[in-house]
Scaffold this motif. Structure first.
Motif, PDB file in Angstrom:
ATOM      1  N   ASN A   1       0.866  -1.181   0.000  1.00 34.66           N
ATOM      2  CA  ASN A   1       0.000   0.000   0.000  1.00 34.66           C
ATOM      3  C   ASN A   1       0.901   1.228   0.000  1.00 34.66           C
ATOM      4  O   ASN A   1       2.015   1.191   0.530  1.00 34.66           O
ATOM      5  CB  ASN A   1      -0.972  -0.014   1.185  1.00 34.66           C
ATOM      6  CG  ASN A   1      -0.303  -0.280   2.520  1.00 34.66           C
ATOM      7  OD1 ASN A   1       0.523  -1.181   2.637  1.00 34.66           O
ATOM      8  ND2 ASN A   1      -0.647   0.509   3.525  1.00 34.66           N
TER       9      ASN A   1
ATOM     10  N   LEU B   1      -5.184  -1.427  -1.279  1.00 32.16           N
ATOM     11  CA  LEU B   1      -4.304  -2.589  -1.279  1.00 32.16           C
ATOM     12  C   LEU B   1      -3.949  -2.934  -2.717  1.00 32.16           C
ATOM     13  O   LEU B   1      -4.805  -3.332  -3.500  1.00 32.16           O
ATOM     14  CB  LEU B   1      -4.992  -3.776  -0.609  1.00 32.16           C
ATOM     15  CG  LEU B   1      -5.568  -3.521   0.786  1.00 32.16           C
ATOM     16  CD1 LEU B   1      -6.213  -4.780   1.339  1.00 32.16           C
ATOM     17  CD2 LEU B   1      -4.493  -3.000   1.742  1.00 32.16           C
TER      18      LEU B   1
ATOM     19  N   SER C   1      -6.365  -2.740  -7.497  1.00 31.07           N
ATOM     20  CA  SER C   1      -6.401  -1.932  -6.275  1.00 31.07           C
ATOM     21  C   SER C   1      -7.651  -2.324  -5.497  1.00 31.07           C
ATOM     22  O   SER C   1      -8.774  -2.034  -5.918  1.00 31.07           O
ATOM     23  CB  SER C   1      -6.424  -0.436  -6.606  1.00 31.07           C
ATOM     24  OG  SER C   1      -7.529  -0.119  -7.458  1.00 31.07           O
TER      25      SER C   1
END
Length: 358
Positions: free
Chosen positions: A72, A146, A261
């Motif tokens: 991240n 993430l 993502s």
């Protein structure tokens, strides 16, 4: 002369590569192909720096390794790059402009700002926009996003046809379905215990001097069973009928890249920067982003280890298919130094990811 359609020619080429890969694996006695594993969590790498590293590894790795990359990233604070453009951090000179550095908007290489974004609001908040090197749609990224990226080489992934939907199906079936299933099982195994104030059969979640008793409450099987299963619907990863992240692909002569993502959490107001796209999946209909998206923390926020557990399970699922070799950020930057003259020189030159001028 016999002429083959482009699709048939590519299918034939893929079949030949698949056979070559099987032959190579058999001759070496190896049961799993190798994959370089790069965990950038806590590395200080920004969103743009991550994209630059990904593209360099996809197109310029002299060893043509397959890669798995997780992490991240800070949306706008760049430690290794100096970006040139009017939308970059301290270069804002108008005193009354609010620079929203808590998120960054990332568009596909063919995205049109006027069709996908509320540009008046973006200019008012001075939000940075990046056009990345891959295709796909537009996402809003922040510190809680993430990132997962897989770079597959044809020699290592002979069963993956290098087309976006087939790549998505492979990652869904082989990586992310096992990841989310294991996360659900982990929650069921650990339960969820915290001290909770119980007063008149209501949970308040904090202690009080007014009375009530502290007790341990656990998530039961029914509660965890209410978490929707992970699925690939059309071109989206979903839990139930709600999207949990954006994804995109880049396909090269001898391989492909697929990055996602996942939305662990986000600030609801940031989704106002996105407009309702003209082209959208059937299952979405006309739902707004508020009704169409869901945060992973809403379901998995109680799991032991939090976001790190997600990355751990992605790695575990990947290790079932590949022999993983650990690499560091220093290794990746060293490759970029030796092959491309450094991350800044690559960004200033051949790199396709760029800041969009407002």
């Amino acid at each position: 002369m016999l002429h083959l359609s482009k699709g048939l020619w590519r299918s034939g080429r893929h079949a030949r590569r698949r056979q070559n890969a099987f032959t190579a694996a058999a001759s070496s006695g190896s049961t799993k192909p190798k994959m370089a594993w790069l965990d950038l969590s806590g590395s200080g790498v920004s969103a743009m720096e991550r994209l630059v590293i990904e593209e360099a590894l996809l197109r310029h790795d002299p060893m043509q390794r397959s890669w798995g990359i997780v992490g991240n990233h800070d949306p706008t604070h760049h430690m290794r790059l100096s970006l040139h453009g009017a939308t970059q951090g301290d270069q804002y000179t108008t005193p009354d402009v609010i620079h929203n550095s808590n998120c960054v908007i990332i568009m596909g290489i063919g995205g049109k700002t006027e069709k996908l974004l509320d540009m008046d609001l973006i200019k008012e908040d001075a939000v940075q926009i990046i056009r990345r090197f891959s295709g796909g749609g537009t996402v809003v990224m922040d510190h809680s996003s993430l990132w997962t990226t897989f770079i597959g080489r044809d020699k290592d992934t002979p069963d993956v046809t290098p087309y976006p939907r087939e790549i998505m199906k492979w990652t869904a079936d082989e990586i992310f379905s096992p990841t989310f299933q294991q996360m659900k099982e982990s929650m069921l195994t650990q339960g969820y215990k915290k001290k909770t104030l119980v007063m008149e059969q209501k949970s308040c979640g904090f202690a009080s001097e007014q009375g009530g008793s502290m007790m341990q409450r656990s998530m039961d099987a029914k509660t965890i069973g209410d978490i929707p299963d992970f699925a690939l619907v059309e071109t989206d990863y979903v839990l139930g009928d709600k999207k949990i992240g954006g994804n995109a692909q880049a396909i090269t002569k001898d391989g492909w890249l697929h990055h996602t993502s996942f939305l662990w959490d986000y600030i609801d107001e940031h989704m106002r920067y996105l407009t309702l796209p003209e082209k959208r999946p059937d299952y979405r209909g006309d739902r707004s982003h508020d009704d169409f998206l869901v945060k992973l923390c809403d379901y998995f926020g109680r799991i032991e280890g939090g976001k790190r557990t997600f990355f751990k399970e992605v790695r575990n699922a990947t290790a079932e298919k590949f022999e993983l070799e650990e690499y560091s950020l220093k290794d990746a930057l060293g490759l970029i130094d030796s092959e491309l003259g450094g991350i800044q020189e690559f960004y200033d030159g051949k790199c396709r990811s760029k800041v969009v001028e407002l």
